[in-house]
Design a protein around this motif. Structure first.
Motif, PDB file in Angstrom:
ATOM      1  N   VAL A 207       0.845  -1.201   0.000  1.00  0.00           N
ATOM      2  CA  VAL A 207       0.000   0.000   0.000  1.00  0.00           C
ATOM      3  C   VAL A 207       0.877   1.246   0.000  1.00  0.00           C
ATOM      4  O   VAL A 207       0.611   2.214  -0.724  1.00  0.00           O
ATOM      5  CB  VAL A 207      -0.942  -0.003   1.232  1.00  0.00           C
ATOM      6  N   GLY A 208       1.938   1.229   0.814  1.00  0.00           N
ATOM      7  CA  GLY A 208       2.867   2.350   0.838  1.00  0.00           C
ATOM      8  C   GLY A 208       3.566   2.549  -0.489  1.00  0.00           C
ATOM      9  O   GLY A 208       3.802   3.691  -0.920  1.00  0.00           O
ATOM     10  N   GLU A 209       3.895   1.449  -1.171  1.00  0.00           N
ATOM     11  CA  GLU A 209       4.543   1.547  -2.489  1.00  0.00           C
ATOM     12  C   GLU A 209       3.632   2.242  -3.494  1.00  0.00           C
ATOM     13  O   GLU A 209       4.058   3.140  -4.229  1.00  0.00           O
ATOM     14  CB  GLU A 209       4.901   0.143  -2.980  1.00  0.00           C
ATOM     15  N   TYR A 210       2.365   1.841  -3.527  1.00  0.00           N
ATOM     16  CA  TYR A 210       1.404   2.469  -4.445  1.00  0.00           C
ATOM     17  C   TYR A 210       1.237   3.945  -4.111  1.00  0.00           C
ATOM     18  O   TYR A 210       1.240   4.802  -5.007  1.00  0.00           O
ATOM     19  CB  TYR A 210       0.054   1.750  -4.358  1.00  0.00           C
ATOM     20  N   THR A 211       1.111   4.247  -2.826  1.00  0.00           N
ATOM     21  CA  THR A 211       0.940   5.635  -2.391  1.00  0.00           C
ATOM     22  C   THR A 211       2.142   6.479  -2.760  1.00  0.00           C
ATOM     23  O   THR A 211       2.015   7.604  -3.265  1.00  0.00           O
ATOM     24  CB  THR A 211       0.710   5.700  -0.874  1.00  0.00           C
ATOM     25  N   PHE A 212       3.327   5.941  -2.533  1.00  0.00           N
ATOM     26  CA  PHE A 212       4.558   6.671  -2.840  1.00  0.00           C
ATOM     27  C   PHE A 212       4.644   6.995  -4.326  1.00  0.00           C
ATOM     28  O   PHE A 212       4.973   8.127  -4.706  1.00  0.00           O
ATOM     29  CB  PHE A 212       5.774   5.849  -2.417  1.00  0.00           C
TER      30      PHE A 212
END
Length: 253
Positions: A207-212
């Motif tokens: 989720v953090g990867e997509y957000t970043f």
């Protein structure tokens, strides 16, 4: 044992660090130049490696390899059909700037599909929360993956990596491209449901990867590529899903 643990952590952390540095360096290089072309390869390969290493925390290596293989072959086939027949994306062709290729399709293209497919599925899973079901994950995950292409296609077309036979209304890209992306993304999400079944809770790293990526692309187009339209459209599509997933995760914690 300490040395081995240090090496393992280094191998896991290296791809995301290289991805970040390469994304920062890209707008600082000459447009359509050799440096940007090389950086595109570095970004995609390390983004795919980041996704794979994060997936290996929860799924078996055979499962991750199967998912990467099925998505890679499936999307490469879709891109080959698309570039030769115009279905389902519309008429376009690769220019040969990205290499190596198989059947005229750059290998970076299916790698990019895999790199963002699992983060898109996980962000959809997280955004849906208690309402997450296979059909809803497939639908929202397909939207989340297609939302990324609102950034990807304008940048890649601008760099001359592929060309459309007829200019569309969105930075020269026809609407048919995004319809095609949505259709293929549905198939990709269905593959992930079988090969990498979701956990009870969405993975925070993915989720953090997509957000970043959503934040970096929005800032990059707004500030460095000087294209506020793409920044607004892409950011509006990607970030609400990501923020909802992050809020749900925070509430759950």
């Amino acid at each position: 044992m300490i040395r081995r643990d240090w090496l393992t952590r280094g191998l896991c952390h290296a791809p995301p660090v290289i991805t970040v540095l390469s994304m920062i360096a890209t707008p600082l290089c000459r447009p359509q130049g050799r440096a940007r072309r090389h950086l595109a390869s570095v970004v995609v390969t390390n983004l795919a490696a980041t996704t794979a290493s994060q997936a290996l925390r929860w799924w078996r290596p055979t499962q991750v390899a199967q998912a990467a293989g099925v998505i890679g072959v499936g999307t490469a086939a879709a891109e080959w059909v698309g570039s030769t027949t115009g279905l389902p994306f519309g008429r376009y062709r690769y220019t040969g700037a990205l290499r190596p290729t198989v059947g005229g399709v750059p290998l970076l293209v299916p790698a990019a599909w895999f790199a963002m497919a699992l983060p898109a599925r996980e962000v959809a899973h997280g955004a849906l929360g208690a309402a997450s079901t296979p059909r809803r994950r497939i639908a929202l995950g397909a939207f989340a993956l297609t939302a990324w292409d609102l950034f990807l296609d304008p940048q890649m077309v601008g760099e001359g990596y592929w060309r459309w036979h007829r200019r569309g209304r969105y930075r020269g890209i026809p609407l048919s491209n995004f319809i095609g992306w949505l259709l293929v993304s549905v198939g990709v999400m269905a593959m992930l449901e079988r090969t990498l079944p979701p956990l009870d809770e969405a993975d925070g790293g993915l989720v953090g990867e997509y957000t970043f990526i959503g934040v970096m692309e929005t800032v990059g187009f707004a500030r460095y590529f000087r294209d506020p339209l793409v920044a607004a459209v892409g950011g509006t599509a990607m970030l609400p899903v990501a923020i909802t997933a992050l809020v749900n995760r925070w509430k759950h914690r």
